[in-house]
Structures are given as structure tokens and as C-alpha cells.
Motif scaffolding. Structure first.
Motif, short mmCIF file in Angstrom:
data_model
loop_
_atom_site.label_atom_id
_atom_site.label_comp_id
_atom_site.label_asym_id
_atom_site.label_seq_id
_atom_site.Cartn_x
_atom_site.Cartn_y
_atom_site.Cartn_z
N LEU A 76 47.69 34.47 -21.66
CA LEU A 76 48.81 33.84 -22.35
C LEU A 76 48.38 32.57 -23.08
O LEU A 76 48.71 32.38 -24.26
CB LEU A 76 49.94 33.52 -21.37
CG LEU A 76 51.17 32.83 -21.96
CD1 LEU A 76 51.83 33.69 -23.02
CD2 LEU A 76 52.15 32.43 -20.87
N ILE A 77 47.62 31.71 -22.41
CA ILE A 77 47.19 30.46 -23.03
C ILE A 77 46.30 30.74 -24.23
O ILE A 77 46.43 30.11 -25.29
CB ILE A 77 46.45 29.57 -22.00
CG1 ILE A 77 47.41 29.16 -20.88
CG2 ILE A 77 45.86 28.34 -22.68
CD1 ILE A 77 46.74 28.36 -19.77
N ASN A 78 45.40 31.70 -24.08
CA ASN A 78 44.51 32.06 -25.19
C ASN A 78 45.30 32.53 -26.40
O ASN A 78 45.04 32.12 -27.54
CB ASN A 78 43.54 33.16 -24.76
CG ASN A 78 42.65 32.75 -23.62
OD1 ASN A 78 43.09 32.71 -22.48
ND2 ASN A 78 41.40 32.45 -23.91
N ASN A 79 46.28 33.41 -26.16
CA ASN A 79 47.06 33.96 -27.27
C ASN A 79 47.94 32.91 -27.94
O ASN A 79 48.10 32.91 -29.16
CB ASN A 79 47.92 35.12 -26.77
CG ASN A 79 47.10 36.36 -26.45
OD1 ASN A 79 46.16 36.67 -27.16
ND2 ASN A 79 47.45 37.05 -25.38
N ILE A 80 48.48 32.00 -27.14
CA ILE A 80 49.28 30.92 -27.71
C ILE A 80 48.41 30.04 -28.60
O ILE A 80 48.80 29.67 -29.72
CB ILE A 80 49.95 30.08 -26.60
CG1 ILE A 80 51.05 30.89 -25.92
CG2 ILE A 80 50.53 28.78 -27.18
CD1 ILE A 80 51.67 30.19 -24.72
N LEU A 81 47.21 29.71 -28.11
CA LEU A 81 46.31 28.86 -28.89
C LEU A 81 45.87 29.55 -30.17
O LEU A 81 45.78 28.91 -31.23
CB LEU A 81 45.08 28.48 -28.06
CG LEU A 81 44.09 27.53 -28.73
CD1 LEU A 81 44.75 26.20 -29.08
CD2 LEU A 81 42.87 27.30 -27.84
N VAL A 82 45.62 30.87 -30.11
CA VAL A 82 45.24 31.62 -31.32
C VAL A 82 46.37 31.55 -32.34
O VAL A 82 46.13 31.32 -33.54
CB VAL A 82 44.92 33.08 -30.97
CG1 VAL A 82 44.82 33.93 -32.25
CG2 VAL A 82 43.62 33.18 -30.19
N PHE A 83 47.61 31.74 -31.89
CA PHE A 83 48.75 31.71 -32.80
C PHE A 83 48.92 30.32 -33.43
O PHE A 83 49.11 30.18 -34.65
CB PHE A 83 50.02 32.10 -32.04
CG PHE A 83 51.28 32.02 -32.87
CD1 PHE A 83 51.58 32.99 -33.81
CD2 PHE A 83 52.14 30.94 -32.72
CE1 PHE A 83 52.73 32.90 -34.58
CE2 PHE A 83 53.30 30.85 -33.49
CZ PHE A 83 53.59 31.83 -34.43
N VAL A 84 48.84 29.28 -32.59
CA VAL A 84 49.01 27.91 -33.09
C VAL A 84 47.89 27.55 -34.07
O VAL A 84 48.13 26.97 -35.14
CB VAL A 84 49.04 26.90 -31.92
CG1 VAL A 84 49.02 25.47 -32.44
CG2 VAL A 84 50.29 27.12 -31.07
N ALA A 85 46.65 27.91 -33.72
CA ALA A 85 45.51 27.60 -34.59
C ALA A 85 45.62 28.31 -35.92
O ALA A 85 45.32 27.75 -36.97
CB ALA A 85 44.21 27.97 -33.89
N ALA A 86 46.09 29.57 -35.89
CA ALA A 86 46.25 30.32 -37.14
C ALA A 86 47.30 29.66 -38.03
O ALA A 86 47.11 29.55 -39.25
CB ALA A 86 46.64 31.77 -36.84
N CYS A 87 48.40 29.24 -37.43
CA CYS A 87 49.45 28.57 -38.21
C CYS A 87 48.97 27.25 -38.80
O CYS A 87 49.27 26.93 -39.96
CB CYS A 87 50.69 28.34 -37.34
SG CYS A 87 51.54 29.84 -36.84
#
Length: 312
Positions: free
Chosen positions: A193-204
Motif C-alpha cells: 500500500l505504501i509503495n503504491n501510494i508513493l508511486v501515485f503521488v510521485a507520478a502526480c
């Protein structure tokens, strides 16, 4: 489901573009050719800018660094793929895979910043021409590059460190020709979950903000150009922006194409083929776009090739 702790993992398997052994020689030749063209084309851009004093400007400073970044990004992924095809071995070590993840992130994020920096340079040149030299001074554009590299590196290290905490399943096959962050995370058996949240935030943040800045700058650029009384001035202004806009459309267009293809197809291999566009083809085409559409670059390249072919 059985899983292994990350400390016991020795390697991943890169499945590449196809399982068809008959196509492997063709894929090897194609990617080797594209890689060599990428290296040669971007090196020529760097040497042409370095050797021509007329190109020692902020715009070409960013362009030379973009070319160097494209060389690094291609070198991070393509040589390992070529070695695997040649040796008929799909494995990549655990350390090598995480290193690929880290470096691909560094150079991909940095590409976003460099394109945004070039857009800002064109915005100042067109909308504030009298203040251009005061605003775009060496301290500013060197600082922009340094801060962009620092941010890219820090974000890549953060993603890589979070991958290190994951435990992986027995199935360690990556349906790609390099270790992409999302594909590696998908193989994990532990909570991501933390990894996916960080990927989404970084992409944005690291794709969305630079793209928004590019769009903002070109809205003002077009508005300023259309108000110019001289048709010659309009043509010159548009021609200086044409190469950059072409590269922007190619980079972000192929990136969005990969995202859309992954959303509408269940076949990982089709998504991999689409990802070749942003991870290999874009870096190969950038030198051609700038050399064919930019009169100053064409002249600098002509002089450089003349000196190489006919040394004094």
C-alpha cells in the motif's frame, strides 16, 4: 501462498518482448541498432553544442543535458536486454534489478524537469525578451539542473528503499525487458500500500507539475507570438519552440499511451511493447527532431561533421 524474504532472493527473470525464439535475433538486431543510433545521435548533439560558441545559451545547456540523460536512460535498460538475448538467459540479479529501478526513475524524472526547464527558457525568451539575460543567468539554470538532479535522486532512492522492505513470492517473472518499479511491486507478497501510494503521488508531482508548467508557458508563448506585428517574428518564435514541443509531445504522448494500453488490455506483453516507445524510441528520435527542425543545430552539426570528416 509461499513467499521468500527479500534477503534470500538472488534473481528475477525478465521475460522480454516475446517468447518466440525465432524472433529473438530480429529483436536483438533492432534494439542494438536503436541503441547505437541513440548513443551516436545524442553524442553528436552534445559535441555540436560544446564546439559552437553560438550555442552556449540556456536553451542548449538544457538540450545537451537532455541528450546526456537520454544516453544514460537507454544505457540503463537496453544493454542488459541485449546481453540476455545473446546469452539466452532471462535472469537479472536482485541487486541489478533494484539498481535498474533506481536509475530508470532518476533519469525519467530528470527528463521531466529538463523539458520543463526548456519550456521556462522559451517562456522568458518570448514573453520577457528584454529581461532574458538577467533572468536566465548561469547561476539560475545551473541551480535548476542541480536541484532537479537532487530531487530525482532522492525520490528514486526512496522508492528503492521501500522496495527493499518487501517480501517476494516464488513467482519472480517480470513481463518486461527491464525492471520497472510497478512490475517489481506487483510481484511482492507483502503489503504494498505504501509503495503504491508513493508511486501515485510521485507520478502526480514529478510528471504532473512539469507538464502543467509546460502547458502554462506555451499558453503564454502562443498568446505573445500572436500579438507580434511581424510575420517573420512569428515564424522565428514558433520555429524555436517547434523542436521542444515535438519532444514534449513524443515523451508525454508515449507515456500516456503506455498508461492507456495498460488500462484497456489484460496482456502485459502488449503493454511492454507500448513502453518501448517512451523508454527506447523517444531517446533515439530526440536528436533527429532537434537536428532537423532547428536551423542553429543543423548548422552546428554541419560544422562538426565537416571538422570530423575533413580535419585541418
Amino acid at each position: 501462498m509461499k513467499y521468500r524474504n527479500q534477503t534470500t532472493i538472488s534473481e528475477f527473470l525478465l521475460l522480454g518482448l516475446t517468447d518466440d525464439l525465432a524472433l529473438q535475433p530480429l529483436i536483438f538486431s533492432l534494439f542494438l541498432s536503436m541503441y547505437l543510433v541513440t548513443i551516436l545521435g545524442n553524442l553528436l548533439i552534445i559535441l555540436a553544442i560544446y564546439s559552437d560558441s553560438h550555442l552556449h545559451t540556456p536553451m542548449y545547456f538544457f538540450l545537451s543535458n537532455l541528450s546526456f540523460n537520454d544516453i544514460c536512460l537507454s544505457t540503463t535498460t537496453v544493454p542488459k536486454m541485449l546481453v540476455n538475448i545473446q546469452s539466452q538467459d532471462q535472469s537479472i540479479s536482485y541487486t541489478g534489478c533494484l539498481s535498474q529501478v533506481c536509475f530508470v526513475l532518476v533519469f525519467t524524472i530528470l527528463e521531466n524537469f529538463l523539458l520543463a526547464g526548456m519550456a521556462f527558457d522559451r517562456y522568458v525568451a518570448i514573453c520577457h525578451p528584454l529581461r532574458y539575460t538577467a533572468i536566465m543567468n548561469p547561476h539560475l539554470y545551473v541551480s535548476l539542473l542541480q536541484s532537479s538532479l537532487l530531487i530525482s535522486t532522492m525520490d528514486a532512492f526512496l522508492h528503492t528503499l521501500l522496495v527493499l522492505r518487501l517480501s517476494f513470492c516464488i513467482d519472480l517473472e517480470i513481463p518486461h525487458f527491464f525492471c520497472e518499479l510497478a512490475e517489481v511491486i506487483e510481484l511482492a507478497c507483502s503489503d504494498t500500500l505504501i509503495n503504491n501510494i508513493l508511486v501515485f503521488v510521485a507520478a502526480c508531482v514529478f510528471a504532473g507539475f512539469p507538464l502543467s508548467g509546460i502547458i502554462f508557458s506555451y499558453i503564454h508563448n502562443v498568446s505573445s507570438v500572436l500579438r507580434m506585428p511581424s510575420s517573420e517574428g512569428k515564424h522565428k518564435a514558433f520555429s524555436t519552440c517547434g523542436s521542444h514541443l515535438s519532444v514534449v509531445f513524443l515523451f508525454y504522448g508515449t507515456g500516456f499511451g503506455v498508461y492507456i494500453s495498460s488500462a484497456v488490455t489484460d496482456s502485459p506483453r502488449k503493454t511492454v511493447v507500448a513502453s518501448v516507445m517512451y523508454s527506447v524510441v523517444t531517446q533515439m528520435l530526440n536528436p533527429f527532431i532537434y537536428s532537423l527542425r532547428n536551423r542553429d543545430m543543423k548548422e552546428a552539426l554541419r560544422k562538426l561533421i565537416g571538422r570530423i570528416a575533413f580535419p585541418p
